[in-house]
Motif scaffolding. Structure first.
Motif, short mmCIF file in Angstrom:
data_model
loop_
_atom_site.label_atom_id
_atom_site.label_comp_id
_atom_site.label_asym_id
_atom_site.label_seq_id
_atom_site.Cartn_x
_atom_site.Cartn_y
_atom_site.Cartn_z
N ALA A 53 0.57 -0.78 0.23
CA ALA A 53 -0.35 -0.02 0.10
C ALA A 53 0.89 1.06 -0.08
O ALA A 53 0.19 1.93 -0.68
CB ALA A 53 -0.65 -0.04 1.55
N VAL A 54 1.67 1.52 0.94
CA VAL A 54 3.21 2.53 0.70
C VAL A 54 3.42 2.77 -0.55
O VAL A 54 3.12 4.16 -1.16
CB VAL A 54 3.98 2.01 2.05
N GLY A 55 3.42 2.05 -1.70
CA GLY A 55 4.22 2.74 -2.54
C GLY A 55 3.18 3.26 -3.76
O GLY A 55 3.25 3.81 -3.85
N ARG A 56 1.90 1.88 -3.58
CA ARG A 56 0.67 2.95 -3.89
C ARG A 56 -0.06 3.74 -3.41
O ARG A 56 0.55 4.72 -4.86
CB ARG A 56 -0.81 0.97 -3.97
N VAL B 162 4.94 13.46 -1.78
CA VAL B 162 5.22 12.07 -1.63
C VAL B 162 5.21 11.92 -0.24
O VAL B 162 4.88 10.58 0.13
CB VAL B 162 5.57 11.43 -2.83
N LEU B 163 6.45 12.06 0.16
CA LEU B 163 7.26 11.48 0.86
C LEU B 163 5.95 11.34 2.32
O LEU B 163 6.36 10.93 3.13
CB LEU B 163 8.38 12.15 1.29
N VAL B 164 5.67 12.94 2.50
CA VAL B 164 4.40 12.50 3.77
C VAL B 164 3.36 12.37 3.07
O VAL B 164 3.11 11.04 4.21
CB VAL B 164 4.18 14.10 3.83
N ALA B 165 3.57 11.52 2.33
CA ALA B 165 2.23 10.33 2.27
C ALA B 165 2.46 8.89 2.46
O ALA B 165 2.01 8.39 3.08
CB ALA B 165 1.71 10.24 0.60
N SER B 166 3.58 8.61 2.14
CA SER B 166 4.78 7.29 2.24
C SER B 166 4.42 6.89 3.31
O SER B 166 4.54 6.36 4.80
CB SER B 166 5.79 7.74 0.93
N GLU B 167 4.73 8.14 4.41
CA GLU B 167 5.71 7.61 5.58
C GLU B 167 3.69 7.52 6.82
O GLU B 167 4.52 6.73 7.72
CB GLU B 167 6.50 9.11 6.49
N ALA C 75 0.33 3.77 9.31
CA ALA C 75 -0.94 2.74 9.45
C ALA C 75 -0.89 1.94 9.14
O ALA C 75 -2.24 1.44 9.36
CB ALA C 75 -2.36 4.19 8.64
N VAL C 76 -0.60 1.62 8.28
CA VAL C 76 -0.22 0.06 8.00
C VAL C 76 0.45 -0.75 8.90
O VAL C 76 -0.23 -1.76 9.09
CB VAL C 76 0.78 -0.79 6.27
#
Length: 164
Positions: free
Chosen positions: A12-15, A37-42, A47-48
């Protein structure tokens, strides 16, 4: 506003990174692409991890303009509240929320009525084209949290109905 609901697995992180990059490119807001992109990834990584990477669990990410800011909002069903850690220099993890705090104007957590939590970060976008932000009221993180949690709840309901 764009949102995506994902299965709470490491993929999910890559997506989420791809989703954020695609959304920003489509909006013509490429100056902030790396930070968003970095904030969304972190936030999606947290969350995961919080949900325990279970195939039946979902996380959701939403990108939303509010005036001259962009909110990155991530929903999960886990009860805990994330805390920024001060990791040692040789630690391999634990810096995510410190990175978010460094890039964001502010960040926090909301508890929507539909359940779970939304962790959000507000990023400044001084170069946002006027048509993208002109008629968007500056609604805060609570507004986005409720929308995102409602979408995640609808997704869970649909999954349950499909299983019948």
């Amino acid at each position: 506003m764009d949102r995506l609901v994902l299965v709470a697995l490491s993929e999910a992180v890559g997506r989420a990174r791809e989703f954020a990059a695609e959304a920003l490119r489509s909006w013509g807001v490429v100056d902030a692409l790396d930070d968003v992109v970095l904030v969304a990834s972190e936030l999606v990584t947290n969350a995961v991890r919080a949900t325990g990477q279970k195939a039946g669990h979902r996380v959701a990410v939403q990108l939303r303009f509010a005036g001259r800011s962009l909110y990155v909002e991530v929903w999960d069903s886990a009860p805990g509240v994330p805390r920024a850690n001060h990791a040692d220099a040789d630690a391999e993890e634990g810096r995510g929320l410190c990175l978010v705090a460094a890039l964001a104007t502010r960040w926090g957590t909301c508890r929507p009525r539909a359940g779970g939590k939304v962790v959000w970060a507000e990023l400044p976008l001084p170069g946002v084209p006027e048509p993208l932000s002109a008629d968007v009221p500056p609604l805060g993180p609570e507004f986005g949290a409720e929308l995102l949690a409602d979408v995640a709840l609808m997704e869970r309901t649909l999954e349950a109905l499909r299983g019948l």
